[in-house]
Write an enzyme that holds these catalytic residues in place. Structure first.
Site, PDB file in Angstrom:
ATOM      1  N   ASP A  29      31.370  34.461  39.097  1.00  0.00           N
ATOM      2  CA  ASP A  29      32.319  35.311  39.788  1.00  0.00           C
ATOM      3  C   ASP A  29      32.032  36.753  39.384  1.00  0.00           C
ATOM      4  OD1 ASP A  29      34.553  36.055  41.320  1.00  0.00           O
ATOM      5  OD2 ASP A  29      35.877  35.908  39.580  1.00  0.00           O
ATOM      6  N   ASP A  34      34.606  39.800  39.517  1.00  0.00           N
ATOM      7  CA  ASP A  34      35.719  40.430  38.812  1.00  0.00           C
ATOM      8  C   ASP A  34      36.244  39.531  37.701  1.00  0.00           C
ATOM      9  OD1 ASP A  34      35.623  42.607  40.651  1.00  0.00           O
ATOM     10  OD2 ASP A  34      36.700  41.364  42.097  1.00  0.00           O
ATOM     11  N   GLU A  66      38.614  43.121  35.616  1.00  0.00           N
ATOM     12  CA  GLU A  66      39.549  42.722  36.672  1.00  0.00           C
ATOM     13  C   GLU A  66      40.513  43.865  36.971  1.00  0.00           C
ATOM     14  OE1 GLU A  66      41.446  41.320  39.520  1.00  0.00           O
ATOM     15  OE2 GLU A  66      40.020  39.895  38.657  1.00  0.00           O
ATOM     16  N   CYS A  92      33.409  29.810  53.385  1.00  0.00           N
ATOM     17  CA  CYS A  92      32.820  30.523  52.255  1.00  0.00           C
ATOM     18  C   CYS A  92      33.868  31.013  51.265  1.00  0.00           C
ATOM     19  CB  CYS A  92      31.956  31.693  52.727  1.00  0.00           C
ATOM     20  SG  CYS A  92      32.765  32.899  53.793  1.00  0.00           S
TER      21      CYS A  92
END
Length: 206
Positions: free
Chosen positions: A23, A25, A31, A116
């Protein structure tokens, strides 16, 4: 609906290699909810070194990221593409796949159902079409429940990182294979292996 990638089509000619799907963030960058520009994209200082070590261990480093800010009208897809290029330049990841969709978005082009958006596996499927990936020995590292669920659906070993949302702010209950502080701890875990991981450990790291 097609999912998105910011790389040209390519396949390995050297046979399959495992991948670490990441991932963005909370894993590679701090984040901040919706990051709307390169200036707001704060890459962790250890990210580049971690990616270098992941790749040196024989893994692809592939980013898979939900970016519904496009559908919500917070920033354009072109702006996102510029952020993706910047992330690749600064960290050395092999590819960045992204989903700009959200059915609750305000931009009609992107306010659609897709396969997606995590926890859907469309971004991983696209990566497997463009890289020769050994999925049996691959990992998914993320900080949210949707990351873990995507990894589970794709048959990957899953790592929940505490450097973003983490275990204290999970949207739903999930059972990752491992829980680790951040990407540095995961890289140390990989580094302890003699090869790219033919065994599957069962212990959840706290």
């Amino acid at each position: 609906m097609k999912w998105k990638a910011d790389i040209p089509y390519q396949k390995s000619i050297l046979g399959k290699r495992p991948a670490v799907f990441l991932d963005r963030d909370g894993v590679l960058t701090r984040e901040k909810s919706y990051v709307r520009s390169i200036e707001e994209l704060e890459i962790f200082p250890y990210a580049e070194e971690c990616i270098r070590r992941i790749r040196n261990k024989g893994y692809y480093a592939i980013v898979v990221t939900n970016q519904s800010g496009v559908a919500r009208g917070y920033f354009t897809e072109e702006t996102l593409l510029s952020m993706n290029r910047y992330l690749k330049e600064k960290t050395g990841v092999d590819a960045v796949y992204y989903c700009p969709h959200c059915q609750q978005g305000m931009m009609p082009k992107y306010a659609v159902y897709c396969n997606c958006r995590k926890p859907g596996t469309g971004m991983i499927e696209r990566a497997c079409g463009e890289f020769e990936i050994d999925m049996e020995h691959s990992y998914l590292a993320g900080d949210r429940a949707c990351d873990i669920r995507m990894g589970e659906q794709a048959g990957l070993r899953t790592i929940l990182l505490e450097s973003g949302y983490g275990s204290e702010r999970l949207e739903e209950k999930v059972k990752p294979d491992y829980i680790m502080k951040d990407l540095r701890e995961f890289v140390e875990f990989l580094s302890e292996k003699n090869s790219y991981g033919h065994e599957r450990e069962e212990t959840v790291l706290k």
